[in-house]
Every structure is written in structure tokens, then in C-alpha cells.
Design a protein around this motif. Structure first.
Motif: not given
Length: 282
Positions: A14-18
């Protein structure tokens, strides 16, 4: 077999966790999650940091987990007063990406929100976004179709529904050179504001996350001050990473807690603190 040679891990990283904080605002949270379904950038997960909401909020989240393509993890703790910092620390530990976006369950994000955070991220840097505050009437009138068609980010659509005509509308109309100019020359200081900010996970862990002694009132700013003391550079992005803030009251606002928070922040600044003993690790 893919995991053995590393291919599976690369394809699924994953590129990012929101990280989305929420507390007993299921209708607003539903609207917010609809906005994440519209994102042009797809390789992200959502961690919902739930500070003790009732089953109504859980029902909304469970419905999205079952019926949407969003990757959602629901992190919940028992309702014991305002403990946002505590649940955010738990959510940080549950996140799977190296880069984190922090926002709130009352902030509908524009379809380029995650994409722009990703494009603007830099090593050892924290992006400081903002929000455009909606009136109560407009907040209650927004539909799923309005979110899908991005009407709630359209200046003319908002003005037609009674939105005040102010300079802040530039947040919704700025792209490219205009956004750069306004980000660069705004008098507003770049800070860590929990409704719209992003930073590398390793930098958050290095300062031990949020100070769990703090309740409502500058608790996110204090984390940002420790990040700054630890060498993280803050970049203004309020005219680039866009969300609209749904109207709500703040019954949890507490003057005594705000005073305690100010005292903690004062010590953080005076001592140039880079670490809290009351954070993720205690």
C-alpha cells in the motif's frame, strides 16, 4: 509462491494509510467514505479511529466493508470521554503503509485528495492541508450524487445554495501555479492539523505519536511541534489537498482541558521536546 520471491509483496504494498477519526457521526462518516470511493488514486487503506461510537457507526462501517472496494479497518475503543489521541495511536499501529494521511470523519475529500498528498510528499516532510467549512444547511443537503459528481467542491454550486462569498473559496478553485502561489505566500503557518495532514509513519513513531494526556484543543498541534523539533520540515498545502468540513457542534469542548493542553504545548516548545513519555510506547 509469490511472497517467496518478493513479487507478491511488491504488487500488494500500500502507498498510504488514511487514518480517519470519528465519534458518533454515522451520517457524516458515510458521506466521507463515499468520497473515498471517488478517489482517482486507489492504492490506499482506511483506518477508522473510533473513539467509542455506538453500533450505528459500526453498521455504517460494516456496510462499506461488505459492499465497497475500500480497504477498511475499524479500530474502536470504549467510550470513556474524549480520548482521540489514544485511539489515533492505536490506529497508527494498525496502519500498513509507510505514509500516513490524517483526517476526520466530518471531512468530505475531493477526488484528487489522496493523489495530491502522494504527489506532494517528500522525505522528512509533513504536508499541512486545510479545509473549507460548509454551512449547516449545505452540510445537511449534500447527497451521494453530489459527492459522486463533486458538486460540493464546485464554487457556483455552493454559492447558489447560500455559501458565503469569501476569499476562502480559492481553496476550491486553485490548481497549478495559482495553488503554488497561494500556498507559498499565505500568512497561515504550516502546522499539524488533524483534519488534513500527512507525514511519514517513521517520523510519527520517532516522536512516539500523540500525547495521550491531551484532550480536545491543540492535541494535534503539539504532535506537530515535536515533529518540528525533531527536524521534520512542514510544507503548506492548504490550496492543493482539498476537503470540505461538514457542520457540527462541539459538545466535547472543555476549557479546563484546553488550559491543560496549552500547558503541555508550552513545555514542548520551551524544552524543544522531540518525544513524549505518554504516547504510543509508555
Amino acid at each position: 509462491m509469490f511472497a517467496k520471491n518478493g513479487i507478491f509483496e511488491t504488487m500488494n504494498k500500500l502507498d498510504v494509510s488514511v487514518i480517519i477519526s470519528t465519534y458518533n457521526q454515522p451520517i457524516w462518516l458515510r458521506n466521507v467514505l463515499w468520497s473515498y470511493e471517488q478517489q482517482v488514486f486507489k492504492n490506499f487503506e482506511i483506518i477508522i479511529a473510533d473513539d467509542g461510537s455506538s453500533d450505528e457507526t459500526k453498521a455504517v462501517i460494516d456496510d462499506f466493508i461488505l459492499n465497497s472496494n475500500l480497504k477498511i479497518t475499524h479500530v474502536w475503543q470504549e467510550d470513556n470521554g474524549f480520548q482521540k489521541t489514544k485511539i489515533l495511536n492505536k490506529a497508527i499501529l494498525k496502519s500498513n503503509a509507510e505514509y500516513l494521511i490524517f483526517t476526520d470523519g466530518d471531512c468530505i475529500v475531493r477526488q484528487d485528495f489522496v493523489d495530491t498528498h502522494i504527489k506532494m510528499r517528500r522525505p522528512n516532510t509533513c504536508l499541512s492541508g486545510g479545509y473549507f467549512k460548509l454551512t449547516k444547511a449545505i452540510s445537511e443537503a449534500i447527497t451521494k450524487l453530489d459527492i459522486e459528481q463533486q458538486n460540493c467542491f464546485n464554487k457556483e454550486w455552493l454559492l447558489q445554495r447560500g455559501c458565503p462569498k469569501t476569499f476562502k473559496l480559492n481553496k476550491l478553485t486553485s490548481f497549478g501555479l495559482k495553488a503554488w502561489f497561494l500556498n507559498t505566500f499565505t500568512p497561515t503557518k504550516a502546522t499539524f492539523d488533524g483534519m488534513n495532514t500527512s507525514v511519514w509513519k517513521k517520523d510519527i513513531l520517532a516522536v512516539n505519536g500523540f500525547d495521550e494526556r491531551m484532550q480536545y484543543g491543540g492535541e494535534d498541534r503539539e504532535l506537530g511541534e515535536r515533529l518540528l523539533n525533531n527536524g521534520v520540515r512542514f510544507v503548506q498545502a492548504r490550496y492543493s489537498v482539498i476537503c470540505v468540513h461538514l457542520y457540527h457542534e462541539r459538545p466535547y469542548k472543555n476549557e479546563d482541558a484546553i488550559a491543560r493542553n496549552k500547558s503541555i504545548r508550552k513545555l514542548t516548545k520551551r524544552n524543544k521536546s522531540t518525544f513524549t513519555d505518554f504516547g504510543i510506547e509508555q
